[in-house]
Design a protein around this motif. Structure first.
Motif, PDB file in Angstrom:
ATOM      1  N   ALA A  67       0.837  -1.201   0.000  1.00  0.00           N
ATOM      2  CA  ALA A  67       0.000   0.000   0.000  1.00  0.00           C
ATOM      3  C   ALA A  67       0.869   1.246   0.000  1.00  0.00           C
ATOM      4  CB  ALA A  67      -0.912  -0.024   1.226  1.00  0.00           C
ATOM      5  N   HIS A  68       1.946   1.224   0.789  1.00  0.00           N
ATOM      6  CA  HIS A  68       2.824   2.403   0.835  1.00  0.00           C
ATOM      7  C   HIS A  68       3.440   2.687  -0.530  1.00  0.00           C
ATOM      8  CE1 HIS A  68       3.448   1.550   5.374  1.00  0.00           C
ATOM      9  NE2 HIS A  68       2.279   2.077   5.094  1.00  0.00           N
ATOM     10  N   MET A  69       3.863   1.632  -1.202  1.00  0.00           N
ATOM     11  CA  MET A  69       4.462   1.876  -2.519  1.00  0.00           C
ATOM     12  C   MET A  69       3.420   2.421  -3.487  1.00  0.00           C
ATOM     13  SD  MET A  69       7.306  -1.065  -3.065  1.00  0.00           S
ATOM     14  CE  MET A  69       6.412  -2.459  -2.462  1.00  0.00           C
ATOM     15  N   GLY A  70       2.194   1.937  -3.341  1.00  0.00           N
ATOM     16  CA  GLY A  70       1.118   2.462  -4.189  1.00  0.00           C
ATOM     17  C   GLY A  70       0.903   3.947  -3.962  1.00  0.00           C
ATOM     18  N   ILE A  71       0.877   4.339  -2.682  1.00  0.00           N
ATOM     19  CA  ILE A  71       0.673   5.767  -2.397  1.00  0.00           C
ATOM     20  C   ILE A  71       1.864   6.574  -2.898  1.00  0.00           C
ATOM     21  CG2 ILE A  71       0.252   7.462  -0.581  1.00  0.00           C
ATOM     22  CD1 ILE A  71      -0.922   5.248   1.115  1.00  0.00           C
ATOM     23  N   LEU A  72       3.047   6.011  -2.695  1.00  0.00           N
ATOM     24  CA  LEU A  72       4.263   6.728  -3.110  1.00  0.00           C
ATOM     25  C   LEU A  72       4.229   7.031  -4.613  1.00  0.00           C
ATOM     26  CD1 LEU A  72       6.903   7.715  -1.888  1.00  0.00           C
ATOM     27  CD2 LEU A  72       7.972   5.602  -2.672  1.00  0.00           C
ATOM     28  N   ALA A  73       3.736   6.069  -5.380  1.00  0.00           N
ATOM     29  CA  ALA A  73       3.696   6.280  -6.827  1.00  0.00           C
ATOM     30  C   ALA A  73       2.815   7.459  -7.205  1.00  0.00           C
ATOM     31  CB  ALA A  73       3.188   5.010  -7.513  1.00  0.00           C
ATOM     32  N   MET A  74       1.882   7.803  -6.327  1.00  0.00           N
ATOM     33  CA  MET A  74       0.975   8.914  -6.633  1.00  0.00           C
ATOM     34  C   MET A  74       1.694  10.258  -6.628  1.00  0.00           C
ATOM     35  SD  MET A  74      -1.679   7.323  -7.202  1.00  0.00           S
ATOM     36  CE  MET A  74      -1.732   5.551  -7.102  1.00  0.00           C
ATOM     37  N   SER A  75       2.919  10.308  -6.133  1.00  0.00           N
ATOM     38  CA  SER A  75       3.608  11.601  -6.187  1.00  0.00           C
ATOM     39  C   SER A  75       4.310  11.792  -7.528  1.00  0.00           C
ATOM     40  CB  SER A  75       4.617  11.704  -5.038  1.00  0.00           C
ATOM     41  OG  SER A  75       5.509  10.614  -5.095  1.00  0.00           O
TER      42      SER A  75
END
Lengths: 1032, 134
Positions: free
Chosen positions: B39-47
């Motif tokens: 999940a963290h990597m998914g959110i990170l990609a949003m930047s």
């Protein structure tokens, strides 16, 4: 205070006085029974006075006033003073006054019951006043449901009796579900027309604009509103709850279930009449349901034996009649050159019913109370044994029969006249006429039966019962209320309070005869509140006889003929032995049947769906995700296309290699996990995966994240290791890959997630690129704004409407306000250069507050669960502080010398580093979380190396306590600005010059960060310490 | 680079789901742990990509979200969200592990299928619904 203000105040007093006085009785001490009655009486009396003075001061048509309550959902305390509301208000509060007195007579000196009864009654009266005086439709719904609640409380009065409770639930669920239909109707009508007040709707209807709205929606809302009204007013086939509601004490039956609450449905129809009667569906719906209810209720009343049952079913019948009357009003015909609605004296109909039904119930309660008999055939000779009760009962029953010289007679004539009139145009309505005649026959027959029973010679049985009551008069203790299973038997007393058990009935029934003997005078009295007074001409002459004269001539003779047939037939029916055996209403089984099948179905569904197996739940949840994604892909295949912006990009040359390596590492380490079940390998691999993710954070320029993740990973691995040591090792290595289905499912879910991430990231890129391009090309702020908006339009569409402020990305807003304020924020900035940290402790400080609360709750859970686990029952003495010193010396475990030596050097260094990170945090990477985690790692490893006692020496307070302390500090910091009148969590910034070149930047958010720091240390050290203690 | 993150998120997520569907709770706990990474990597990609796409070949890295470091900063919001999430998932993991310990002590097993039978409600019987008369 202006006129509007006075009106508002008076209406508010009228609504809320009953509940306030009811609550005030709670404050009275015991043995103040007269005071209690007087205080309870004051509430409805104040309502009567207020409404009366509104009429005398403002007249009848003062209109509506508004008091905002929840304006955002159009739910306001808008009140209206018009003829209909004032009449109903006076009816409710007037009868309410008398019921207060009657309750005193009914319950006698049973003060405990009165103490319970008066507040509940006041609550009901206020709810009912709210319904009738509400102008706001949503407000009316609110009060509508409150009457259901109070009715539930009163029907279930005898709460130890399961039958009463069951009937209370039945009434509550039936009227409550009706209330939901009403809510839907109100909302549909409001959304369709844009009007949320009755007065607004009436204006709309008068101007003719209402019919310009969608006819289907109007009919839909009418149907929903009618279901609500029908459930409340006990219309067939939802009538079953009303006879059941007779489990309530008789004051309640007399008040709620005959005179007021059940009229709420009729009241609603009366309110809606000027609005929705123009709809074609109005008349047929109301007439068919009303007429069915009318005749079915009358028939069941005839076949009932118990007095309260009889009156309950006649109430059902009368409610049907009222609904039918409003239905007939839906027809129009020309009269005297202009079109009139076929509605005659509707308000009088309602008043008439209250004026004989309430007395009947009151007397029924009195008879049960004094004579101890519930059933009609047991009451032979009542005229001799209890002459007053018998006379009043017969007077009221004569009203029920609709004999001449009662208000009821006039009312019945008006109704028959309506039928005749409508039937001239629609011949099939003669059926309603026949039904009405049959209903009237039943009512007359009930009167005849009562009369013959009461004047018959008392049987030995009856006399015996009377004597028994007389002798038990002194035997009953004073404060004892319910005797055995019969809630209606009470100790009786003499004097004024004893007379209260019949006096209210006499007062109310007098309305019947005043109205019947002097109809002209009475007509003028209530003319003001009538809306449809067509019949007036026939009554104006001054007497019933004159009315007779008119009735004999012309078309009205048909109505009179019907009336005469009904009377003759009714007398014959009453004397005949026909229809004497009691029957049970088949619809009584409806509600229990529905409830039973609902429960049964629910139980079976529960058994099927709730398997209790975690794997099923996970599979169901993620399966739903897959199905949803598949549905979207079928609906819009565009989501399957590769994003436009090349996801790999061309930049970050050197870093790209590292990134690819890291990604490979992440994938590999995680993929190893399913293939091994050796716990040490698994935990280590898991840790490796986490460390690779840390590297990824660095590539994505997130130093704060990388630091946090690093520390977090260390602590987690330690935690996992500790816990897994508490559990048994697997017997043998299992290769779970033998489950291909599981793997395929997991792969599909992973694919969906990956695809979503890819799209999300590409959109963010696209937005950034467009902004950059606009910046480079035009170098005008306007264009940037446009591009921002454009880009955000995209991302919003994909990110589920992530809210952005104005025209920009949320992130850029934080960027601009992190350090210094702008006019947009009234010059207030976060005062920190590290945007992530400022977001955490300032912009979204509230989130962080919640987060550290979660942490504290988790540590409470961990500490308490481990303490309560059965294994801990074999606690060692060393856990107690007194004994711990004794055991501190000989450690049972071997400790690593390497670790011990290393930690003695590293601990101070790491703690210093934590402090450094903490103070640096607001402007550079760092902050409370990171510092807390670093300190935690240091302390946790120290704990591993040196043991429990060393940690205890180092940290004087328990970790759990320190978590609480940190939370307290954060809370106080958050709340402090409130004292100064600033919003929660407002930060104050100052710069303190330091000797030499530097300056110390101080923000009050730092205290918040200290709180965060202490919570994090307390929680993580506390947990690890606890698990280690478990191991030792 | 978004592609890399997407692949990582996909793989880690798939593994965590596979573990969550497993038969014993220790694996489930690890699955939950990995779940948060994905999940963290998914959110990170949003930047977005961590570098600025240059006009001609040159594409400098963006700077960390600290004011004054450069012109183009990375979007700070996903980072703040992840930071919160990391700490919360730590609490969740610890809590879950405690549950594991407690469950094992109470029931002596960590098999999901065995645990499912532990609290399973009895099948409904008609006798439970006694006919209610009004």
């Amino acid at each position: 205070m202006g006129d509007a203000g006075t009106l508002t105040a008076m209406l508010l007093v009228a609504v809320f006085a009953p509940v306030l006085s009811g609550l005030a009785t709670l404050a009275l001490p015991f043995r103040a029974i007269t005071m209690r009655v007087l205080v309870a009486f004051a509430g409805p009396a104040a309502s009567v006075v207020c409404l009366g003075s509104i009429i005398s001061r403002f007249g009848m048509d003062e209109g509506a006033v508004g008091v905002p309550f929840i304006p955002s959902i159009n739910c306001n305390l808008d009140l209206i003073a018009d003829p209909l509301s004032l009449f109903f208000g006076l009816l409710v509060s007037g009868i309410g006054c008398l019921i207060v007195l009657y309750a005193r007579g009914y319950f006698g000196k049973d003060e405990a019951s009165l103490r319970r009864f008066y507040p509940t009654l006041g609550f009901f009266a206020t709810a009912m006043m709210g319904i009738v005086l509400s102008d706001s439709t949503m407000g009316m719904f609110l009060f509508w449901e409150l009457t259901s609640v109070s009715s539930f409380l009163l029907i279930g009065w005898d709460w130890q009796n399961p039958r009463a409770v069951r009937l209370a639930v039945q009434a509550f669920v039936t009227t409550g579900l009706g209330g939901l239909a009403l809510l839907a109707g109100v909302i549909l009508l409001g959304v369709t027309t844009g009007q949320w007040t009755m007065s607004g709707l009436i204006k709309l209807a008068e101007s003719g604009a209402l019919l310009e709205f969608d006819r289907g929606l109007l009919i839909g809302s009418f149907v929903l509103l009618f279901i609500g009204a029908a459930a409340k007013s006990a219309q067939f086939p939802l009538h079953f709850w009303l006879p059941g509601a007779m489990a309530a004490p008789t004051p309640v039956s007399a008040y709620l279930h005959s005179a007021t609450m059940v009229k709420a449905g009729v009241f609603l129809l009366a309110r809606l009449f000027p609005i929705l009667a123009v709809l074609g569906a109005w008349a047929p719906t109301l007439i068919s349901f009303g007429a069915t209810t009318m005749v079915y209720g009358a028939y069941l009343a005839l076949r009932s034996a118990e007095l309260k049952k009889i009156f309950a079913y006649t109430t059902v019948s009368q409610l049907g009649l009222l609904v039918c009357a409003y239905g007939l009003g839906g027809f129009e015909y020309s009269h005297g050159g202009h079109s009139e609605q076929n509605l005659i004296w509707p308000v009088m109909q309602i008043l008439n019913h209250a004026a004989y039904k309430a007395p009947l119930f009151i007397i029924a309660g009195a008879i049960m109370h004094l004579a101890g008999r519930k059933e009609l055939h047991q009451l032979k000779g009542l005229l001799k044994t209890h002459p007053i009760l018998a006379v009043i009962a017969l007077l009221a029953a004569y009203g029920l029969a609709g004999g001449p010289f009662t208000l009821s007679f006039t009312a019945k004539e008006a109704f028959l006249y309506q039928i005749v009139h409508a039937a001239h145009e629609n011949p099939q309505l003669w059926i309603v006429g026949v039904l009405a005649v049959f209903t009237a026959m039943c009512n007359v027959a009930i009167f005849v039966r009562m009369l013959t029973t009461f004047i018959a010679k008392p049987t030995a049985e009856g006399r015996l019962e009377h004597d028994a009551h007389a002798s038990s008069d002194h035997a009953l203790p004073h404060d004892e209320g319910h005797e055995g299973g019969d809630p209606d038997r009470h100790h009786h007393e003499s004097g004024f309070w004893g007379a209260c058990i019949w006096l209210p009935a006499a007062l109310i029934v007098s309305i019947q005869y005043i109205g019947g003997i002097a109809p002209g005078w009475f007509g003028r009295l209530i003319q003001g509140i009538e809306t449809h007074t067509l019949y007036w001409e026939h009554l104006a002459e001054g007497s019933t006889l004159a009315a007779f004269g008119h009735l004999v001539q012309g078309e009205i003779s048909a109505a009179l003929m019907m009336s005469l047939i009904a009377m003759g037939g009714g007398v014959a029916l009453g004397l005949s032995p026909l229809f004497r055996t009691p029957v049970v209403d088949v619809f009584n089984g409806l509600f229990p049947g529905v409830m039973r099948s609902t429960e049964w179905t629910g139980f079976h569904l529960f058994h099927v769906l709730q398997s209790g197996n975690l794997r099923h739940y996970v599979a169901a949840t993620l399966g739903a995700l897959l199905v949803g994604v598949a549905a979207v892909a079928i609906y819009d295949p565009a989501v399957l296309e590769m994003p436009e912006w090349a996801p790999l990009g061309h930049g970050g040359h050197g870093l790209r290699i590292i990134a690819i390596a890291l990604a490979a590492l992440i994938c590999l380490t995680s993929l190893i996990m399913p293939f091994t079940s050796r716990r040490v390998v698994r935990v280590l691999v898991m840790g490796a995966c986490g460390f690779s993710v840390t590297g990824m954070y660095l590539i994505y320029q997130a130093p704060d994240l990388a630091l946090t993740q690093l520390m977090f990973e260390i602590i987690s691995v330690i935690l996992f290791m500790l816990v897994l040591r508490l559990m048994p090792e697997e017997h043998k290595v299992k290769y779970h890959i033998s489950k291909p289905l599981r793997a395929i499912f997991a792969g599909a879910v992973g694919l969906v997630i990956g695809w979503t991430v890819l799209h999300g990231g590409s959109i963010a890129d696209q937005a950034f690129g467009e902004r950059l391009m606009a910046q480079r090309n035009a170098q005008g702020s306007q264009v940037i704004a446009v591009a921002d908006r454009h880009a955000d339009g995209h991302s919003e569409a994909y990110m589920g409407g992530f809210e952005s402020t104005g025209d920009e990305r949320l992130g850029s807003w934080f960027e601009r306000h992190s350090y210094e304020g702008t006019p947009e924020t009234h010059g207030r900035g976060g005062g920190g250069k590290n945007i992530v940290n400022v977001i955490l402790v300032d912009f979204r400080g509230y989130d962080t507050l919640g987060e550290i609360t979660v942490l504290s709750i988790a540590v409470i859970g961990v500490l308490s669960m481990l303490a309560s686990a059965p294994g801990v029952s074999t606690r060692r003495a060393g856990d107690d502080p007194e004994h711990s010193i004794v055991l501190a010396g000989p450690q049972p475990k071997l400790r690593s010398c390497l670790l011990q030596t290393g930690m003695s050097l590293l601990l101070p260094l790491m703690l210093m580093f934590a402090g450094y990170m903490f103070f640096k945090g607001h402007n550079e990477p760092g902050g409370g979380f990171i510092a807390g985690l670093i300190a935690s790692v240091a302390l946790a490893v120290y704990r591993m190396a040196e043991g429990r006692e060393a940690l205890r020496r180092l940290l004087p307070i328990k970790p759990g306590t320190s978590a609480a302390l940190g939370l307290l500090i954060a809370l106080v910091t958050a709340v402090m600005p409130l004292v100064a009148g600033l919003p929660l969590l407002t930060s104050v910034n100052t710069h303190i010059p330091l000797p030499g070149d530097g300056e110390f930047h101080f923000a009050s958010a730092m205290f918040f960060d200290i709180g965060v720091f202490i919570v994090v240390v307390g929680v993580s050290v506390g947990m690890i310490n606890r698990f280690e203690e478990e191991l030792e | 680079m978004t592609l890399l993150l997407a692949i990582c998120a996909a793989v880690v997520f798939a593994v965590s789901v596979y573990l969550l569907l497993g038969r014993e709770l220790k694996g489930v706990a690890m699955g939950v742990f990995l779940f948060s990474h994905a999940a963290h990597m998914g959110i990170l990609a949003m930047s977005g990509q961590p570098f600025v796409k240059g006009a001609g070949g040159a594409s400098p890295m963006k700077e960390p979200p600290i004011i004054g470091l450069g012109e183009h900063l990375v979007d700070p919001l996903p980072q703040a969200l992840i930071l919160t999430s990391i700490v919360i998932s730590f609490a969740v993991t610890a809590f879950l592990l405690t549950l594991l310990v407690t469950t094992h002590r109470r029931t002596g097993t960590l098999e999901v299928n065995a645990l499912a039978d532990e609290d399973r409600p009895a099948p409904p019987s008609r006798h439970q619904f006694i006919a209610t008369e009004a």
